[in-house]
Design a protein around this motif. Structure first.
Motif, PDB file in Angstrom:
ATOM      1  N   ALA A  75       0.832  -1.206   0.000  1.00 45.48           N
ATOM      2  CA  ALA A  75       0.000   0.000   0.000  1.00 45.48           C
ATOM      3  C   ALA A  75       0.869   1.259   0.000  1.00 45.48           C
ATOM      4  CB  ALA A  75      -0.919  -0.004   1.221  1.00 45.48           C
ATOM      5  N   VAL A  76       1.927   1.256   0.804  1.00 47.20           N
ATOM      6  CA  VAL A  76       2.846   2.399   0.837  1.00 47.20           C
ATOM      7  C   VAL A  76       3.508   2.602  -0.520  1.00 47.20           C
ATOM      8  CG1 VAL A  76       5.076   3.156   1.756  1.00 47.20           C
ATOM      9  CG2 VAL A  76       3.277   2.415   3.305  1.00 47.20           C
ATOM     10  N   ASP A  77       3.919   1.512  -1.153  1.00 43.24           N
ATOM     11  CA  ASP A  77       4.570   1.646  -2.455  1.00 43.24           C
ATOM     12  C   ASP A  77       3.618   2.187  -3.523  1.00 43.24           C
ATOM     13  OD1 ASP A  77       7.196   1.192  -2.080  1.00 43.24           O
ATOM     14  OD2 ASP A  77       7.217  -0.879  -2.777  1.00 43.24           O
ATOM     15  N   LEU A  78       2.353   1.808  -3.460  1.00 44.75           N
ATOM     16  CA  LEU A  78       1.391   2.370  -4.408  1.00 44.75           C
ATOM     17  C   LEU A  78       1.241   3.879  -4.207  1.00 44.75           C
ATOM     18  CD1 LEU A  78      -1.477  -0.296  -4.566  1.00 44.75           C
ATOM     19  CD2 LEU A  78       0.249   0.225  -6.303  1.00 44.75           C
ATOM     20  N   VAL A  79       1.200   4.318  -2.957  1.00 46.68           N
ATOM     21  CA  VAL A  79       1.094   5.754  -2.685  1.00 46.68           C
ATOM     22  C   VAL A  79       2.357   6.470  -3.157  1.00 46.68           C
ATOM     23  CG1 VAL A  79       0.875   7.502  -0.874  1.00 46.68           C
ATOM     24  CG2 VAL A  79      -0.480   5.404  -0.754  1.00 46.68           C
ATOM     25  N   ARG A  80       3.512   5.886  -2.879  1.00 52.11           N
ATOM     26  CA  ARG A  80       4.761   6.524  -3.320  1.00 52.11           C
ATOM     27  C   ARG A  80       4.839   6.566  -4.843  1.00 52.11           C
ATOM     28  NH1 ARG A  80       9.736   4.294   0.307  1.00 52.11           N
ATOM     29  NH2 ARG A  80       8.960   2.235  -0.331  1.00 52.11           N
ATOM     30  N   GLY A  81       4.364   5.525  -5.495  1.00 52.16           N
ATOM     31  CA  GLY A  81       4.352   5.530  -6.950  1.00 52.16           C
ATOM     32  C   GLY A  81       3.461   6.624  -7.509  1.00 52.16           C
TER      33      GLY A  81
ATOM     34  N   LEU B  32       6.584   8.161   4.425  1.00 57.68           N
ATOM     35  CA  LEU B  32       6.089   6.843   4.039  1.00 57.68           C
ATOM     36  C   LEU B  32       7.162   5.767   4.207  1.00 57.68           C
ATOM     37  CD1 LEU B  32       4.145   7.989   0.859  1.00 57.68           C
ATOM     38  CD2 LEU B  32       3.121   7.032   2.936  1.00 57.68           C
ATOM     39  N   GLN B  33       8.416   6.147   4.011  1.00 59.85           N
ATOM     40  CA  GLN B  33       9.515   5.187   4.140  1.00 59.85           C
ATOM     41  C   GLN B  33       9.650   4.683   5.563  1.00 59.85           C
ATOM     42  OE1 GLN B  33      13.312   6.789   2.998  1.00 59.85           O
ATOM     43  NE2 GLN B  33      14.398   4.855   3.309  1.00 59.85           N
ATOM     44  N   THR B  34       9.322   5.521   6.562  1.00 58.14           N
ATOM     45  CA  THR B  34       9.421   5.061   7.950  1.00 58.14           C
ATOM     46  C   THR B  34       8.534   3.850   8.192  1.00 58.14           C
ATOM     47  OG1 THR B  34       7.660   6.543   8.749  1.00 58.14           O
ATOM     48  CG2 THR B  34       9.910   7.412   8.746  1.00 58.14           C
ATOM     49  N   LEU B  35       7.356   3.831   7.574  1.00 57.31           N
ATOM     50  CA  LEU B  35       6.463   2.681   7.708  1.00 57.31           C
ATOM     51  C   LEU B  35       6.966   1.506   6.887  1.00 57.31           C
ATOM     52  CD1 LEU B  35       3.861   1.266   8.546  1.00 57.31           C
ATOM     53  CD2 LEU B  35       2.649   2.523   6.753  1.00 57.31           C
ATOM     54  N   PHE B  36       7.386   1.768   5.649  1.00 59.86           N
ATOM     55  CA  PHE B  36       7.810   0.691   4.753  1.00 59.86           C
ATOM     56  C   PHE B  36       9.038  -0.036   5.304  1.00 59.86           C
ATOM     57  CE2 PHE B  36      10.141  -1.172   1.274  1.00 59.86           C
ATOM     58  CZ  PHE B  36       9.159  -1.729   0.478  1.00 59.86           C
ATOM     59  N   ASP B  37      10.063   0.704   5.706  1.00 54.29           N
ATOM     60  CA  ASP B  37      11.315   0.079   6.137  1.00 54.29           C
ATOM     61  C   ASP B  37      11.125  -0.765   7.393  1.00 54.29           C
ATOM     62  OD1 ASP B  37      12.524   1.262   4.012  1.00 54.29           O
ATOM     63  OD2 ASP B  37      13.829   2.587   5.161  1.00 54.29           O
TER      64      ASP B  37
ATOM     65  N   PHE C 135       8.139   1.648  -8.138  1.00 57.25           N
ATOM     66  CA  PHE C 135       7.273   1.494  -6.971  1.00 57.25           C
ATOM     67  C   PHE C 135       6.089   0.586  -7.293  1.00 57.25           C
ATOM     68  CE2 PHE C 135       8.929   5.691  -5.240  1.00 57.25           C
ATOM     69  CZ  PHE C 135       9.526   5.109  -4.137  1.00 57.25           C
ATOM     70  N   ALA C 136       5.501   0.751  -8.479  1.00 54.35           N
ATOM     71  CA  ALA C 136       4.352  -0.062  -8.860  1.00 54.35           C
ATOM     72  C   ALA C 136       4.739  -1.535  -8.976  1.00 54.35           C
ATOM     73  CB  ALA C 136       3.768   0.442 -10.177  1.00 54.35           C
ATOM     74  N   LEU C 137       5.905  -1.801  -9.592  1.00 54.82           N
ATOM     75  CA  LEU C 137       6.351  -3.183  -9.730  1.00 54.82           C
ATOM     76  C   LEU C 137       6.671  -3.798  -8.376  1.00 54.82           C
ATOM     77  CD1 LEU C 137       7.196  -5.607 -11.384  1.00 54.82           C
ATOM     78  CD2 LEU C 137       9.409  -4.511 -11.811  1.00 54.82           C
ATOM     79  N   ALA C 138       7.339  -3.040  -7.516  1.00 57.66           N
ATOM     80  CA  ALA C 138       7.653  -3.543  -6.182  1.00 57.66           C
ATOM     81  C   ALA C 138       6.379  -3.838  -5.404  1.00 57.66           C
ATOM     82  CB  ALA C 138       8.520  -2.535  -5.430  1.00 57.66           C
ATOM     83  N   ALA C 139       5.376  -2.970  -5.527  1.00 58.65           N
ATOM     84  CA  ALA C 139       4.108  -3.200  -4.836  1.00 58.65           C
ATOM     85  C   ALA C 139       3.449  -4.489  -5.311  1.00 58.65           C
ATOM     86  CB  ALA C 139       3.171  -2.008  -5.064  1.00 58.65           C
TER      87      ALA C 139
END
Length: 406
Positions: free
Chosen positions: A88-94, A124-129, A187-191
């Motif tokens: 979800a975070v990666d979609l927002v970052r994308g 957003l990275q604080t949540l993802f990492d 970001f989309a591919l990683a998500a």
């Protein structure tokens, strides 16, 4: 959980099937896109302003969210499914990067927009990492965690230092917004890769009635400080990050000014650091088998201390280039074993909060070090930050010694 693959007489290594391969690919793809953005943004900023202060603010906003939201970003992954949080975070970052790419292409880029983007992405990275740190033990058995972390970090370093950065000039010839479009696609591919994982969320004890994020965050801090080896490692890492901040903030001046090596010398030093980091990822597991994880971290800090002292006292460009290569190698050894120790010595249900507490305290040292580096370079010479960093790394090594018995 992924099965283990045998490596002869060596320690067990993570299987690429079972989820780890997808997580590795997602991490490498995401780092590739991040590195494209990191290389392109300074060039864009330089076309928008010649004032160094606004450019410095962009960098500062890359650290500030860790200080403001880092602890919260660790509490949330302990409440939710880490896999879902990550995609979800990666979609927002994308989506943010796609909007930014459109703004750049249409000529609407500004320093204010760069600052806002840096702040949003790091928040957003604080949540993802923290979610990624907590997810890995669900994909890889504990005996293979060290090698899994090494493979992740080595792959990310290869993608960032040797694939993405050289590609930026080519992408810019196709348009100013192209590197950012590529980052959005990464970001989309990683998500998609993370979303395809079929890993069940770890079992967690029921939360106490009236439990709050603030209270759960405090539990993470207490867990970190109550484990003696992690406490020593956190103090040591914070000291090292102050030193690294001082070095990074003034490295270009050290190479081009004190050593008079020009931009070519600076590029050689950065490349040497990247190559050393890749080698360190390959070496980390072997050192851990021989010396133990904490012993490997101690050795890494001691060698880095010597590298920094050599950089600050010997006025030869080849010495600094060699020192940067060894510094990068031992930095990767430190990072791999640090993260693995955190995963091994923290209960799964608290891993997000504990790793967030560790990161927040450690990251706080980097901007402080940058200010220290600038002040000492201005007052006592361009080689001084390397010597100051050496002293801080030595203090970090001393702080680690009591933890060797644990």
């Amino acid at each position: 959980m992924a099965a283990l693959q045998s490596a002869g007489d060596a320690v067990e290594v993570p299987a690429w099937r079972g989820g780890f391969g997808r997580l590795w690919t997602a991490a490498v793809v995401s780092r590739f896109g991040d590195s494209l953005r990191a290389a392109a943004l300074p060039l864009l900023a330089a076309t928008l302003t010649s004032d160094p202060m606004p450019v410095a603010l962009v960098t500062a906003c890359g650290f500030l969210p860790w200080l403001l939201f880092g602890l919260l970003g660790g509490a949330l992954p302990d409440r939710v499914d880490q896999r879902r949080a990550m995609w979800a975070v990666d979609l927002v970052r994308g989506a943010l990067m796609a909007a930014f790419a459109a703004a750049v292409a249409l000529g609407h880029a500004s320093i204010a927009l760069l600052i806002a983007l840096a702040f949003a992405l790091t928040t957003l990275q604080t949540l993802f990492d923290n979610a990624a740190t907590a997810l890995l033990p669900a994909l890889v058995p504990q005996p293979a965690l060290g090698r899994a972390n090494a493979r992740l970090m080595t792959g990310q370093q290869l993608a960032g230092a040797f694939l993405a950065a050289p590609l930026v000039p080519l992408l810019l010839t196709a348009g100013e917004g192209v590197p950012y479009v590529a980052d959005a696609l990464s970001f989309a591919l990683a998500a998609a890769l993370v979303a395809s994982l079929r890993t069940a969320a770890p079992e967690r004890p029921a939360r106490k009635p009236g439990s709050t994020l603030r209270g759960e965050t405090a539990e993470g801090l207490r867990a970190l400080w109550g484990e003696r080896s992690l406490r020593a490692l956190c103090v040591a890492t914070t000291l090292c990050n102050i030193g690294v901040g001082a070095l990074i903030a003034t490295l270009v001046l050290h190479i081009t000014g004190w050593l008079h090596a020009g931009h070519g010398g600076y590029a050689a030093a950065i490349t040497a650091y990247g190559a050393g980091s890749v080698a360190g990822g390959l070496l980390a597991a072997r050192l851990a088998r021989r010396l133990g994880r904490m012993g490997s971290v101690l050795l890494a800090g001691a060698v880095q201390t010597v590298c920094l002292a050599a950089m600050g006292s010997i006025r030869e460009v080849w010495v600094s280039i060699t020192a940067m290569a060894v510094f990068g190698l031992m930095g990767m050894v430190w990072n791999v074993n640090q993260v693995t120790l955190m995963q091994e010595r923290t209960p799964q249900a608290m891993l997000g909060r504990t790793s967030a507490a560790f990161r927040t305290l450690a990251v706080a040292g980097t901007p402080l070090g940058a200010l220290l580096g600038g002040a000492t370079a201005a007052s006592w010479g361009l080689n001084t930050p390397a010597l100051v960093a050496s002293g801080l790394f030595l203090a970090a090594v001393v702080a680690l010694i009591p933890a060797l018995t644990f």
